[in-house]
Design an enzyme around this catalytic site. Structure first.
Site, PDB file in Angstrom:
ATOM      1  N   LYS A   1     -28.231  -6.808 -35.623  1.00  0.00           N
ATOM      2  CA  LYS A   1     -29.336  -5.923 -35.972  1.00  0.00           C
ATOM      3  C   LYS A   1     -29.879  -6.241 -37.365  1.00  0.00           C
ATOM      4  CE  LYS A   1     -27.525  -2.187 -33.131  1.00  0.00           C
ATOM      5  NZ  LYS A   1     -28.305  -2.115 -31.885  1.00  0.00           N
TER       6      LYS A   1
ATOM      7  N   ASP B   1     -21.723   5.281 -39.554  1.00  0.00           N
ATOM      8  CA  ASP B   1     -22.230   4.260 -38.646  1.00  0.00           C
ATOM      9  C   ASP B   1     -23.544   3.752 -39.233  1.00  0.00           C
ATOM     10  OD1 ASP B   1     -23.602   2.868 -36.721  1.00  0.00           O
ATOM     11  OD2 ASP B   1     -23.316   4.350 -35.132  1.00  0.00           O
TER      12      ASP B   1
ATOM     13  N   CYS C   1     -28.866   4.546 -25.486  1.00  0.00           N
ATOM     14  CA  CYS C   1     -27.447   4.811 -25.747  1.00  0.00           C
ATOM     15  C   CYS C   1     -27.266   6.064 -26.593  1.00  0.00           C
ATOM     16  CB  CYS C   1     -26.774   3.625 -26.416  1.00  0.00           C
ATOM     17  SG  CYS C   1     -26.545   2.251 -25.293  1.00  0.00           S
TER      18      CYS C   1
HETATM   19  C1  LIG Z   1     -26.624   3.748 -34.650  1.00  0.00           C
HETATM   20  C2  LIG Z   1     -25.933   2.715 -33.831  1.00  0.00           C
HETATM   21  N1  LIG Z   1     -24.599   2.704 -33.764  1.00  0.00           N
HETATM   22  C3  LIG Z   1     -23.916   1.786 -33.061  1.00  0.00           C
HETATM   23  C4  LIG Z   1     -24.562   0.826 -32.341  1.00  0.00           C
HETATM   24  C5  LIG Z   1     -23.765  -0.158 -31.558  1.00  0.00           C
HETATM   25  O1  LIG Z   1     -23.884  -1.432 -32.090  1.00  0.00           O
HETATM   26  P1  LIG Z   1     -23.347  -2.689 -31.286  1.00  0.00           P
HETATM   27  O2  LIG Z   1     -23.904  -2.593 -29.893  1.00  0.00           O
HETATM   28  O3  LIG Z   1     -23.885  -3.851 -32.040  1.00  0.00           O
HETATM   29  O4  LIG Z   1     -21.859  -2.624 -31.295  1.00  0.00           O
HETATM   30  C6  LIG Z   1     -25.950   0.769 -32.381  1.00  0.00           C
HETATM   31  C7  LIG Z   1     -26.679  -0.268 -31.619  1.00  0.00           C
HETATM   32  O5  LIG Z   1     -27.377  -0.010 -30.674  1.00  0.00           O
HETATM   33  C8  LIG Z   1     -26.650   1.747 -33.125  1.00  0.00           C
HETATM   34  O6  LIG Z   1     -27.982   1.741 -33.174  1.00  0.00           O
END
Ligand SMILES: Cc1ncc(COP(=O)(O)O)c(C=O)c1O
Ligand SMILES: Cc1ncc(COP(=O)(O)O)c(C=O)c1O
Lengths: 148, 411, 411, 148
Positions: free
Chosen positions: C231, C205, C369
């Site tokens: 991001k 990820d 999150c």
């Molecule tokens: C480490 C990580 N993984 C996954 C995500 C999820 O990304 P998205 O909300 O753009 O799908 C995020 C974003 O907050 C993140 O920081």
């Protein structure tokens, strides 16, 4: 528009040569142009010496792809498969990179009629479909050739 | 008949769309491909750009000012969408990336856990691939079967045959409101009434309806309604699944991630409430805000006015095309909207498209993601002209003239 | 040490971002929330607007000029993405709506059809919900189990424990490159090497890595790499799943619809080739084109320069925060990037966030999150400052001053 | 900032009244504010006449939500449940619509300290969480109250 739809192209698209199935083909392949729904099946008969004895195609397509297939089947008859393979590269380069408007192998002389395609980038795939399908047939690939 | 005032307004509408003000191959652009994707009014383009210049941040979990502004604008757009299709509540508006995702969501979350071998999903032969392939996938996953109602030469669904397919084995009915390849307005009301009486849920694919007519999901009385932002003058990457709250409530989540949860532990994860349960991850914030601006634009004009105006241009298009020598209209349903497919002599539609493009006229050619329709007519594809509120009768005249030219070249 | 020239450039970078040039509550905005979503340079905003004003149409199936232009721009962005992460081929670049969808795609299409009861998916305790919940869902669907590697007080993964969890029952390993709540740079290389030796695929990820450092998927030698456009200075609603071609080849489609098929009949539907097999429906055309512009922007600066500059500001941030009375840093890994979480006295982080916002300083508060991380530390949430290339040391000074003020109010 | 963090708010958030579990509660509910991770459990003891005898809460939250819960549990003690229900509406209207700065029911007098929240729209949910949870408790709803 006349640079694209030259007389020779219109003629070959209306009355494609070598059209139909070839019962004793040694190599066949399907080609699909997802863009315009062109589909063709190419049949090639190669003898023990690697010479293309005959070839034909059927299917349906736009004027450019049918004319290209028609001109191609005429051009490759009698060639060795390795020579045919280099023709594929030459045509691809000629149409996509706009290479060498001057200078074309004698076998491909009539294919110059397709040069106009270069100015219609959306149509290049139509012109190359038959050639990609030839490539697939000679490689005996199992999956249909596509132009994506 | 269209009142003069509306005609004048329509001129004004066209000027709202910057992309239409350009030349292609030296000719003024005539855009007749809105069924594939519509152009955007300047208000939508500017709303998105202004949002990015002034207000952008992630939504929902932020305490700072930008995050608050972004959340207000994003959730405000949800309210606009709910109002636009007369949803009972904003909790019924699930934001997706497009009609395609909306339908896949229903197939995977509503159908997949409950479908039994032998159950059927009933659709019609007119559907877009987006309303076929998701059902094929879930049928293969579960052993259910796809039952397909036939169509006729006009491009109309054989309604009696479709109603007969809807029986106790039917789990769900999927039907387009307006068919994209042929423009047929489908008799969704009758099909919904029939299914409702048997307590069978109906999903309506409204991708081609929402841009062209007033849609009221409560009046329709369907169970799911799916549509895309980019066909209604909003941004790509946005879409809506409207669903009846009691059905959405019973469905497991579609994707996992941030925002769709209330609490995550490794032992037990609890889902967020509607509609967030179905919205995992950072949404298409700027796109949805742009979609809100598109709805503002449409509401200001009024969908009644859009429909009346477009019907006039549509009828003119059909009549004028019918006069072209060598043309064969494909799709001549009695109730149609905004689309006409056709063939010209034996010229391949791809060649027609290129010759028209050379004259500045943009149409779509090919199977229009509706291969079964093409198979029914035994053709590889069609040329398709499709309208939006910015088209006018002069566009049709230009189209016809360009077709004459194609005939000359291939004469 | 950062060369003077780069410092000067960094000033220039900041001026590229229009949203940063505003006041909030009467104070110049200091944006320290890029880990949630980054601002966009004007070049991205303008590229998207220009696309909509001049070139928009649906992609892939059109013969007319706008459709051709849109397709070229859209597919051109895919090439840029492939180059940016050094993919072997553009066919390995699957365009999604974000990291969340990318991971769900792998869970549902790669794992779900093959997972057996008793198999494990190994992740760490540091993950974002997007790298937890999709695995929980697929485990529940298949009877597989989630195995979670522990972390320590510094916020580092216990690598030995993680390696020990990776055994013959392991089907896949999911690990973040940089953890979003704490900024920990995870030892992905070691984990990948260990898993590769056992022929176990690894998904990384990369949502928090790609904006801050040079990523080379071939050098990493992982199997899947997921990240989000928003991001990395691109539009919301865009994301990427990079996957090794041989793995993508074996996977069934994710969603059904237009573009992901070669041929649809009611008897048999054949899938399109990579990457289109995984891209059903009209994509987020304008968003992806914007993402292409974001990559142009980053390439022009050079990711080495971005990383070097950001590391300097990051280290300064950590040092300055550590000096604040009453602060507790949460997450003190030895290798960290761009993020610092903290608690201030016993002031709830939400209150800290409000007081900072009042002074123009935007940070994020809450669980980010990553609830399991909070559970590990026994706290409901943290305040989190996160950096991007447009931040500088003065921003940190402003942050620190604002924290002093919060202490005064709650004194 | 002082309009938000008034002395009374800071005082109640530092030393929440009625904090802890109520063993003989007749009604309880959980409340979650997904925004900031506030979680509280509300306990209410209602007698046979429908009067709220006692109430308390536990959990964790920001200053605003803790102070609001603390002030609420004090305010509702002794009220009839129907009266408590109308207080919920009054507070919600007061905080979200910015209604009636003038005029407040006597039971809710101290709650006026929360008025500052109106100027911080992101914080309204914190102030209303306790009240939404009270609503859930009195309705005996099984699912946690949220502020979305
Ligand atoms: C480490 C990580 N993984 C996954 C995500 C999820 O990304 P998205 O909300 O753009 O799908 C995020 C974003 O907050 C993140 O920081
Ligand atoms: C009737 C219909 N359904 C579904 C779709 C798919 O919409 P999207 O590609 O926006 O997901 C379309 C668009 O072509 C359509 O016309």
């Amino acid at each position: 528009m006349q640079d694209l739809y030259r007389e020779l192209i219109l003629d070959h698209s209306r009355k494609p040569r070598h059209f139909g199935c070839l019962e004793d083909a040694t190599h066949t392949a399907d080609g699909i142009n997802a863009l315009c729904g062109d589909r063709l099946t190419l049949y090639v008969q190669v003898d023990d010496h690697g010479l293309i004895r005959r070839s034909s195609f059927d299917g349906s397509g736009c004027a450019i792809s049918v004319a290209s297939a028609s001109l191609m089947t005429a051009a490759i008859t009698g060639l060795h498969v390795t020579r045919a393979a280099s023709c594929i590269d030459e045509i691809a380069a000629r149409l996509t990179e706009g290479a060498a408007s001057t200078g074309v192998s004698p076998e491909l002389e009539k294919l110059v009629a397709l040069d106009g395609v270069r100015r219609y980038p959306g149509r290049v795939k139509c012109a190359t479909l038959a050639w990609r399908t030839l490539q697939a047939a000679l490689n005996n690939a199992g999956t249909p050739a596509t132009t994506e | 008949m269209i009142a003069r005032a509306e005609m004048v307004n329509a001129h004004h509408w066209r000027a709202d769309f910057p992309a239409l003000d350009q030349s292609v191959h030296g000719n003024p652009l005539i855009y007749l491909d809105s069924a594939a994707s519509a152009q955007q009014p300047a208000s939508v383009i500017d709303t998105v750009a202004r949002y990015q210049r002034e207000d952008h941040s992630n939504v929902h979990r932020g305490v700072h000012t930008l995050s608050h502004r972004a959340t207000e604008a994003y959730e405000g757009a949800r309210d606009k969408i709910a109002g636009f299709i007369n949803a009972n509540s904003r909790t019924e508006i699930v934001l997706t990336s497009g009609t395609t995702e909306s339908i896949n969501l229903v197939a995977q979350s509503f159908c997949r856990p409950r479908l039994q071998p032998g159950d059927t999903i009933v659709i019609s032969h007119l559907e877009h691939h987006a309303n076929i392939v998701p059902w094929q996938l879930v049928c293969e996953q579960t052993g259910a079967e796809l039952a397909v109602a036939p169509i006729d030469e006009r491009g109309e669904i054989d309604v009696e045959a479709m109603l007969a397919l809807i029986d106790d084995k039917t789990f769900l009915v999927g039907i387009s409101h307006v068919a994209n390849a042929l423009g047929t307005i489908c008799p969704v009301e009758r099909i919904i009434e029939h299914a409702r009486a048997r307590e069978i849920p109906v999903l309506v694919d409204g991708a081609q309806a929402v841009p062209h007519m007033q849609v009221d999901v409560q009046a329709l009385d369907c169970d799911f309604y799916a549509f895309s932002g980019h066909k209604m003058f909003g941004p790509t990457g946005t879409g809506v699944l409207w669903g009846r709250e009691d059905l959405l409530d019973t469905m497991p989540p579609w994707q996992g991630g941030g925002d769709m949860i209330l609490e995550v532990t490794f032992d037990r994860t609890t889902w967020n409430e509607l509609p967030y349960k179905f919205e995992a991850g950072t949404p298409n914030i700027s796109g949805v805000i742009g979609l809100g601006a598109a709805i503002d634009y449409l509401r200001d004009i009024g969908m009644q006015n859009v429909a009346a105006y477009e019907n006039d241009v549509h009828d003119y298009m059909v009549a004028e095309l019918a006069k072209v020598d060598g043309i064969r209209l494909v799709g001549e349903a009695r109730r149609k909207a905004s689309v006409q497919s056709f063939l010209l002599d034996d010229i391949h539609s791809h060649d027609v498209g290129t010759i028209l493009d050379h004259q500045g006229v943009a149409i779509r050619t090919g199977h229009h993601c509706a291969m079964p329709v093409m198979q029914y007519f035994g053709i590889p594809g069609t040329a398709r002209a499709s309208l939006a509120l910015y088209n006018n009768r002069e566009d049709i005249d230009r189209l016809v003239a360009a077709l004459q030219k194609a005939r000359e070249i291939f004469a």
